[in-house]
Scaffold this motif. Structure first.
Motif, PDB file in Angstrom:
ATOM      1  N   GLY A  27       0.825  -1.225   0.000  1.00 55.05           N
ATOM      2  CA  GLY A  27       0.000   0.000   0.000  1.00 55.05           C
ATOM      3  C   GLY A  27       0.848   1.260   0.000  1.00 55.05           C
ATOM      4  O   GLY A  27       2.059   1.210   0.227  1.00 55.05           O
ATOM      5  N   ALA A  28       0.189   2.405  -0.210  1.00 56.46           N
ATOM      6  CA  ALA A  28       0.908   3.665  -0.356  1.00 56.46           C
ATOM      7  C   ALA A  28       1.684   4.031   0.919  1.00 56.46           C
ATOM      8  O   ALA A  28       2.798   4.531   0.853  1.00 56.46           O
ATOM      9  CB  ALA A  28      -0.075   4.775  -0.713  1.00 56.46           C
ATOM     10  N   LEU A  29       1.099   3.758   2.073  1.00 62.89           N
ATOM     11  CA  LEU A  29       1.761   4.123   3.330  1.00 62.89           C
ATOM     12  C   LEU A  29       2.575   2.971   3.920  1.00 62.89           C
ATOM     13  O   LEU A  29       3.134   3.084   5.003  1.00 62.89           O
ATOM     14  CB  LEU A  29       0.721   4.587   4.356  1.00 62.89           C
ATOM     15  CG  LEU A  29      -0.028   5.866   3.974  1.00 62.89           C
ATOM     16  CD1 LEU A  29      -1.189   6.109   4.931  1.00 62.89           C
ATOM     17  CD2 LEU A  29       0.912   7.071   3.999  1.00 62.89           C
ATOM     18  N   GLY A  30       2.603   1.920   3.192  1.00 59.04           N
ATOM     19  CA  GLY A  30       3.367   0.764   3.662  1.00 59.04           C
ATOM     20  C   GLY A  30       2.731   0.072   4.843  1.00 59.04           C
ATOM     21  O   GLY A  30       3.398  -0.611   5.612  1.00 59.04           O
ATOM     22  N   ARG A  31       1.420   0.279   5.018  1.00 59.49           N
ATOM     23  CA  ARG A  31       0.771  -0.307   6.204  1.00 59.49           C
ATOM     24  C   ARG A  31      -0.035  -1.549   5.885  1.00 59.49           C
ATOM     25  O   ARG A  31      -0.453  -2.251   6.780  1.00 59.49           O
ATOM     26  CB  ARG A  31      -0.160   0.733   6.845  1.00 59.49           C
ATOM     27  CG  ARG A  31       0.604   1.771   7.606  1.00 59.49           C
ATOM     28  CD  ARG A  31      -0.315   2.479   8.577  1.00 59.49           C
ATOM     29  NE  ARG A  31       0.302   3.714   9.001  1.00 59.49           N
ATOM     30  CZ  ARG A  31      -0.285   4.891   8.954  1.00 59.49           C
ATOM     31  NH1 ARG A  31      -1.525   4.991   8.525  1.00 59.49           N
ATOM     32  NH2 ARG A  31       0.344   5.974   9.342  1.00 59.49           N
ATOM     33  N   LYS A  32      -0.268  -1.728   4.586  1.00 68.34           N
ATOM     34  CA  LYS A  32      -1.091  -2.855   4.203  1.00 68.34           C
ATOM     35  C   LYS A  32      -0.326  -4.160   4.444  1.00 68.34           C
ATOM     36  O   LYS A  32       0.884  -4.203   4.295  1.00 68.34           O
ATOM     37  CB  LYS A  32      -1.434  -2.749   2.715  1.00 68.34           C
ATOM     38  CG  LYS A  32      -2.878  -3.077   2.406  1.00 68.34           C
ATOM     39  CD  LYS A  32      -3.177  -2.833   0.963  1.00 68.34           C
ATOM     40  CE  LYS A  32      -3.670  -4.111   0.327  1.00 68.34           C
ATOM     41  NZ  LYS A  32      -3.645  -4.075  -1.115  1.00 68.34           N
TER      42      LYS A  32
END
Ligand SMILES: Nc1ncnc2c1ncn2[C@@H]1O[C@H](COP(=O)(O)OP(=O)(O)OP(=O)(O)O)[C@@H](O)[C@H]1O
Ligand SMILES: [Mg+2]
Length: 356
Positions: A27-32
């Motif tokens: 994901g974009a924020l690296g949280r997925k």
């Protein structure tokens, strides 16, 4: 030893073994959450008394496979059949009893030995945990083991830092042998050692294996390390086993383009062979986002459209020779030849699979 002899029984059957890790990072924020397929649907047998070499580049899943076979980590799915039972169903108690039969030798002979204990304590602990021996009896057993692996028994009271790298690895081997196991996973046992010491440790393992009737899974980065010790060799790429066969067949007539490319970079005395060197393009993709179809197709010089759509099945493409590839090399065909052929006839997807 011929692993195909009919009286040769598998000691272990690994069936569709998978080990997936849930990791953060997508994901974009690296949280997925992402799924990292460290070992992805691997099946093979390990025969009684054989040494099976397992090679592949860093991160392809060798250690994870070894650890999951021993249940030092719990696989996501699959089976590890030992003595006709799936050990993944074993209770803790059953597993504890099985530990005696299955041991591991680690790559880092320093990190894997507790620096605060003497080697007598480190090796002797194996006997204490399993209630086999204590006191003088334990000391006698440990000293015998030290002698067996080529160390001076008088070093019983020495600490790990008082030994050289090669000697420490001998301690690691002694510890793995203490309970007279049937099966040992040696996870890059010589990678941390000087080249001059590597062959001594490999020769020791060969001797001990013969003497004690061990079965070995010997993990290494490069094909040249496993050649001398292995009866058969398996090659891994990005969580999958891509080829498995007897050692001569892997070295002389590889079927998978990845194995052939790896072999072309093994230093050869023969200048003719060196001319054939094939450098793979690009990097190994991440096991968290493997390519569609065949994992190797982004770097494979023979890949076609089919390879991006369909994962190749793991099958016996020649007698006793397993490969997962839509276009395995024929006996005697070099990768260079196959690449040339592919260029000349790009439309003709010659499928060399020998259909049973
Ligand atoms: N506990 C873990 N959590 C998340 N990912 C992991 C874990 N253990 C291993 N991995 C990942 O699984 C993949 C396979 O790792 P593994 O250590 O089995 O590779 P390897 O072939 O032994 O590599 P090397 O040759 O460097 O020892 C790597 O991408 C690694 O980052
Ligand atoms: Mg490893």
């Amino acid at each position: 030893m011929n692993p195909h002899e009919s009286n040769h029984e598998p000691l272990l059957e690994i069936k569709n073994l998978k080990k997936y890790f849930e990791i953060k990072g997508g994901g974009a924020l690296g949280r997925k959450k992402q799924t990292l397929k460290a070992v992805d649907d691997v099946s093979f047998e390990i025969y009684k008394g054989e040494t099976l070499g397992l090679v592949g580049e860093s991160g392809c899943g060798k250690s994870t496979l070894g650890r999951n076979i021993l249940r030092l980590q719990d696989p996501t799915s699959g089976e590890v059949v030992y003595d006709q039972k799936n050990i993944l169903d074993y209770t803790k108690k059953e597993m504890r009893a099985l530990r005696k039969d299955m041991q591991i030798i680690y790559q880092d002979p320093f990190g894997s030995l507790n620096p605060r204990f003497t080697i007598g304590q480190i090796i002797g602990e194996m006997y204490e945990i399993h209630g086999i021996a204590r006191g003088k009896e334990k000391e006698k057993k440990v000293k015998e083991l030290l002698e067996l692996v080529g160390l001076d028994p008088q070093r019983y009271h020495s600490y790990p830092h008082e030994f050289s790298g090669g000697q420490r690895q001998r301690v690691g081997i002694a510890r793995a042998l203490a309970l007279q196991p049937e099966f040992i996973v040696a996870d890059e046992p010589v990678s941390a050692l000087d080249v001059s010491v590597q062959s001594q440790v490999i020769n020791l393992l060969i001797e001990l294996k013969k003497e004690m009737g061990l079965t070995l899974l010997f993990i290494a980065h490069g094909l040249n390390v496993v050649r001398h010790i292995s009866d058969r060799v398996g090659v891994m790429y990005l969580g999958k086993l891509v080829e498995l066969s007897d050692t001569d067949s892997i070295f002389n007539e590889p079927a998978h383009p990845y194995t052939a490319a790896l072999l072309s970079t093994v230093p050869e005395a023969d200048p003719e062979a060196r001319k054939e060197r094939i450098v793979l393009k690009g990097e190994v993709p991440s096991p968290a986002s493997p390519p569609s179809g065949c994992n190797f197709r982004t770097r494979c010089p023979l890949a076609t459209e089919r390879c991006s759509q369909e994962a190749p099945a793991w099958q016996e493409t020649r007698n006793g020779h397993f490969t997962a590839c839509h276009y395995p090399l024929e006996k005697g065909q070099t990768l260079k030849d196959a690449i040339k052929q592919r260029k000349e006839q790009p439309e003709k997807n010659t499928n060399n699979l020998i259909m049973a």
